[in-house]
Write an enzyme that holds these catalytic residues in place. Structure first.
Site, PDB file in Angstrom:
ATOM      1  N   ARG A   4      56.911  55.982  46.134  1.00 17.56           N
ATOM      2  CA  ARG A   4      57.278  56.446  47.473  1.00 17.56           C
ATOM      3  C   ARG A   4      58.468  57.401  47.402  1.00 17.56           C
ATOM      4  O   ARG A   4      59.263  57.346  46.462  1.00 17.56           O
ATOM      5  CB  ARG A   4      57.654  55.256  48.365  1.00 17.56           C
ATOM      6  CG  ARG A   4      56.569  54.198  48.513  1.00 17.56           C
ATOM      7  CD  ARG A   4      57.108  52.989  49.274  1.00 17.56           C
ATOM      8  NE  ARG A   4      56.077  51.980  49.499  1.00 17.56           N
ATOM      9  CZ  ARG A   4      55.829  50.959  48.688  1.00 17.56           C
ATOM     10  NH1 ARG A   4      56.522  50.821  47.559  1.00 17.56           N
ATOM     11  NH2 ARG A   4      54.893  50.078  48.972  1.00 17.56           N
ATOM     12  N   HIS A  15      54.343  62.557  51.335  1.00 12.37           N
ATOM     13  CA  HIS A  15      53.826  61.190  51.203  1.00 12.37           C
ATOM     14  C   HIS A  15      52.361  61.193  50.747  1.00 12.37           C
ATOM     15  O   HIS A  15      51.910  60.232  50.113  1.00 12.37           O
ATOM     16  CB  HIS A  15      53.945  60.454  52.549  1.00 12.37           C
ATOM     17  CG  HIS A  15      53.521  59.023  52.485  1.00 12.37           C
ATOM     18  ND1 HIS A  15      54.320  58.028  51.948  1.00 12.37           N
ATOM     19  CD2 HIS A  15      52.372  58.402  52.864  1.00 12.37           C
ATOM     20  CE1 HIS A  15      53.687  56.865  52.004  1.00 12.37           C
ATOM     21  NE2 HIS A  15      52.508  57.056  52.562  1.00 12.37           N
ATOM     22  N   ARG A  22      51.479  60.468  47.133  1.00 15.66           N
ATOM     23  CA  ARG A  22      51.322  59.059  46.748  1.00 15.66           C
ATOM     24  C   ARG A  22      49.864  58.643  46.897  1.00 15.66           C
ATOM     25  O   ARG A  22      49.321  57.942  46.042  1.00 15.66           O
ATOM     26  CB  ARG A  22      52.239  58.191  47.619  1.00 15.66           C
ATOM     27  CG  ARG A  22      52.029  56.682  47.480  1.00 15.66           C
ATOM     28  CD  ARG A  22      53.138  55.946  48.210  1.00 15.66           C
ATOM     29  NE  ARG A  22      52.811  54.565  48.538  1.00 15.66           N
ATOM     30  CZ  ARG A  22      52.896  53.531  47.696  1.00 15.66           C
ATOM     31  NH1 ARG A  22      53.278  53.733  46.447  1.00 15.66           N
ATOM     32  NH2 ARG A  22      52.615  52.313  48.086  1.00 15.66           N
ATOM     33  N   HIS A  66      52.641  46.887  46.009  1.00 18.57           N
ATOM     34  CA  HIS A  66      52.167  46.138  47.169  1.00 18.57           C
ATOM     35  C   HIS A  66      51.932  44.677  46.809  1.00 18.57           C
ATOM     36  O   HIS A  66      51.370  44.376  45.764  1.00 18.57           O
ATOM     37  CB  HIS A  66      50.839  46.714  47.679  1.00 18.57           C
ATOM     38  CG  HIS A  66      51.021  47.773  48.717  1.00 18.57           C
ATOM     39  ND1 HIS A  66      51.374  47.490  50.021  1.00 18.57           N
ATOM     40  CD2 HIS A  66      50.910  49.122  48.653  1.00 18.57           C
ATOM     41  CE1 HIS A  66      51.473  48.618  50.707  1.00 18.57           C
ATOM     42  NE2 HIS A  66      51.199  49.622  49.903  1.00 18.57           N
ATOM     43  N   TYR A  73      41.717  51.957  48.480  1.00 20.44           N
ATOM     44  CA  TYR A  73      41.508  52.998  47.466  1.00 20.44           C
ATOM     45  C   TYR A  73      40.271  52.710  46.629  1.00 20.44           C
ATOM     46  O   TYR A  73      39.562  53.617  46.228  1.00 20.44           O
ATOM     47  CB  TYR A  73      42.759  53.136  46.585  1.00 20.44           C
ATOM     48  CG  TYR A  73      43.904  53.738  47.339  1.00 20.44           C
ATOM     49  CD1 TYR A  73      43.931  55.108  47.619  1.00 20.44           C
ATOM     50  CD2 TYR A  73      44.943  52.959  47.811  1.00 20.44           C
ATOM     51  CE1 TYR A  73      44.966  55.665  48.339  1.00 20.44           C
ATOM     52  CE2 TYR A  73      45.992  53.511  48.535  1.00 20.44           C
ATOM     53  CZ  TYR A  73      45.990  54.863  48.794  1.00 20.44           C
ATOM     54  OH  TYR A  73      47.008  55.421  49.523  1.00 20.44           O
TER      55      TYR A  73
END
Length: 216
Positions: free
Chosen positions: A30, A138, A141, A164, A173
């Site tokens: 991030r 962003h 990412r 996460h 994803y």
């Protein structure tokens, strides 16, 4: 964005920020994690980057270092070999001691998201690189996470790279990769159909006839 578009963006942006763009795209870190990295967080021999904190930009303009978004955000992420060389070049061009920030502005200050976008002409750069207008930092990412999923990362491996604690984001994803695979298969089928013409579908041997046919 594709790998080619990311590489073009990295070529177009000011050399000082090239490694920042590539690290975002190929590790999925991030913005707040990237700008808080210190030189000591990078291990060029092992090819890893350690995430142990992030900068939070407060409404009053102040920034405060703090822990990552969740406990899972504290992690060590492996880098592709090409990225190790990019960071080695960055440190040679912009040397700093171990406790100093890895990425800094021209005057040595820590990077701020709004100032960064304005100073590098981000909106124009992304269009020149062939990326869609409105592509944000962003989104790099997202590119990194998609590439990791397409490279065969498991749900747990994706969760680790992304920082996460929940499976939900990682599964998004993986589903995207699965959907893309279906698109690829459909495109392959269309091409086969086109090139085979009247010979498609290919006929196999005729089914046997007669009373001795196997009823199963």
């Amino acid at each position: 964005g594709t790998v080619s578009q990311v590489l073009t963006l990295a070529e177009l942006i000011d050399r000082r920020h090239r490694a920042l763009v590539l690290l975002a795209a190929f590790t999925g870190l991030r913005w707040g994690e990237l700008v808080a990295l210190r030189v000591s967080d990078v291990d060029l021999e092992l090819g890893t980057v350690r995430v142990s904190r992030k900068f939070a930009e407060l409404q009053n303009g102040r920034r405060e270092p703090g822990p990552p978004k969740s406990a899972a955000g504290v992690r060590t992420v492996a880098m592709p070999a090409v990225l190790v060389q990019v960071l080695a070049d960055h440190l040679a061009d912009y040397p700093a001691v171990r406790d100093e920030l890895l990425f800094r502005g021209p005057k040595g200050a820590a990077l701020r998201r709004n100032n960064f976008h304005r100073s590098v002409g981000w909106s124009e750069l992304v269009v020149k690189a062939g990326l869609p207008a409105g592509f944000h930092f962003h989104d790099l990412r997202h590119t990194g996470n998609t590439l990791a999923a397409a490279s065969g990362a498991s749900t747990r491996e994706l969760m680790h790279r992304m920082g996460h604690g929940s499976m939900r984001a990682a599964l998004i994803y993986q589903h995207a990769t699965s959907d893309r695979d279906q698109e690829i298969a459909a495109a392959l089928g269309a091409r086969i159909q086109r090139e085979a013409g009247e010979k498609w579908p290919v006929r196999g041997p005729e089914a046997p006839t007669g009373t001795d046919r196997d009823p199963s």
